[in-house]
Design a protein around this motif. Structure first.
Motif, PDB file in Angstrom:
ATOM      1  N   ASN A 148       0.824  -1.207   0.000  1.00 21.95           N
ATOM      2  CA  ASN A 148       0.000   0.000   0.000  1.00 21.95           C
ATOM      3  C   ASN A 148       0.853   1.250   0.000  1.00 21.95           C
ATOM      4  O   ASN A 148       1.770   1.386   0.796  1.00 21.95           O
TER       5      ASN A 148
ATOM      6  N   ASN B 247       0.152   5.479  -0.085  1.00 20.03           N
ATOM      7  CA  ASN B 247      -0.903   6.473   0.053  1.00 20.03           C
ATOM      8  C   ASN B 247      -0.243   7.825   0.238  1.00 20.03           C
ATOM      9  O   ASN B 247       0.255   8.129   1.315  1.00 20.03           O
TER      10      ASN B 247
ATOM     11  N   PRO C 244     -11.997  12.728   3.085  1.00 19.93           N
ATOM     12  CA  PRO C 244     -13.423  12.418   2.937  1.00 19.93           C
ATOM     13  C   PRO C 244     -14.325  13.490   3.559  1.00 19.93           C
ATOM     14  O   PRO C 244     -15.383  13.811   3.017  1.00 19.93           O
TER      15      PRO C 244
ATOM     16  N   GLN D 278     -21.195   5.627   0.887  1.00 21.49           N
ATOM     17  CA  GLN D 278     -20.784   4.230   0.959  1.00 21.49           C
ATOM     18  C   GLN D 278     -19.521   4.093   1.810  1.00 21.49           C
ATOM     19  O   GLN D 278     -18.670   4.986   1.805  1.00 21.49           O
ATOM     20  N   PRO D 279     -19.367   2.969   2.529  1.00 23.16           N
ATOM     21  CA  PRO D 279     -18.151   2.767   3.322  1.00 23.16           C
ATOM     22  C   PRO D 279     -16.883   2.815   2.459  1.00 23.16           C
ATOM     23  O   PRO D 279     -15.869   3.340   2.886  1.00 23.16           O
ATOM     24  N   GLU D 280     -16.974   2.290   1.251  1.00 19.56           N
ATOM     25  CA  GLU D 280     -15.873   2.364   0.292  1.00 19.56           C
ATOM     26  C   GLU D 280     -16.445   2.907  -1.018  1.00 19.56           C
ATOM     27  O   GLU D 280     -16.889   2.136  -1.867  1.00 19.56           O
ATOM     28  N   PRO D 281     -16.455   4.227  -1.169  1.00 18.90           N
ATOM     29  CA  PRO D 281     -17.084   4.830  -2.340  1.00 18.90           C
ATOM     30  C   PRO D 281     -16.470   4.348  -3.654  1.00 18.90           C
ATOM     31  O   PRO D 281     -15.255   4.203  -3.772  1.00 18.90           O
ATOM     32  N   ASP D 282     -17.331   4.099  -4.630  1.00 19.95           N
ATOM     33  CA  ASP D 282     -16.909   3.732  -5.982  1.00 19.95           C
ATOM     34  C   ASP D 282     -16.622   5.040  -6.724  1.00 19.95           C
ATOM     35  O   ASP D 282     -17.521   5.680  -7.258  1.00 19.95           O
ATOM     36  N   ARG D 283     -15.373   5.424  -6.739  1.00 18.15           N
ATOM     37  CA  ARG D 283     -14.994   6.728  -7.286  1.00 18.15           C
ATOM     38  C   ARG D 283     -15.285   6.837  -8.782  1.00 18.15           C
ATOM     39  O   ARG D 283     -15.636   7.908  -9.265  1.00 18.15           O
TER      40      ARG D 283
ATOM     41  N   TRP E 214     -10.789  14.958  -5.091  1.00 14.44           N
ATOM     42  CA  TRP E 214     -10.954  13.811  -4.195  1.00 14.44           C
ATOM     43  C   TRP E 214     -11.059  12.517  -4.996  1.00 14.44           C
ATOM     44  O   TRP E 214     -10.577  11.470  -4.574  1.00 14.44           O
TER      45      TRP E 214
END
Length: 131
Positions: free
Chosen positions: A7, A9, A33, A73-78, A115
């Motif tokens: 990972n 970031n 976020p 969403q907990p894990e947004p679909d960007r 973002w």
């Protein structure tokens, strides 16, 4: 020699096997976020205040709802959010709202596009064409 990089970031990451020459520097923009949520709230308020005809307003509200659903969403679909935000940007541009209410709409769209990362590049391109 092998490097296993898991990972990463950061605003800018350069994994280089040999020489790298950067001219003009590098910059990166990180949008949290929370900042994306705030930008969305500002965008929604800007769209509500914009003088849109009923059909355009309905189309804009549909796209806003879809962007909001994605952001929650907990894990947004960007990628999916980017498509909806791009459609919204085009709706507002075609209605003339991005020129008449520029700061109220362009600034939050830009923050959301940043973002989104790479998925937001087409939206940033649309905004750049306005200036």
């Amino acid at each position: 020699m092998t490097f296993n990089i898991n990972n990463q970031n950061a605003a800018n990451i350069n994994n280089v096997g040999r020489d790298q020459h950067i001219t003009g520097g590098q910059t990166g923009i990180v949008v949290t976020p929370e900042q994306a949520q705030q930008a969305f709230a500002e965008l929604r308020a800007g769209v509500r205040a914009a003088p849109l005809d009923p059909a355009t307003s309905a189309a804009a509200q549909t796209e806003l709802r879809e962007v909001e659903t994605g952001l929650r969403q907990p894990e947004p679909d960007r990628e999916r959010i980017a498509g909806r935000l791009e459609r919204l940007t085009r709706i507002l541009r075609d209605a003339g709202s991005l020129t008449s209410a520029a700061s109220a709409l362009i600034a939050p769209i830009r923050i959301l596009a940043q973002w989104l990362g790479a998925a937001g590049a087409p939206i940033l391109g649309l905004l750049a064409a306005l200036v």
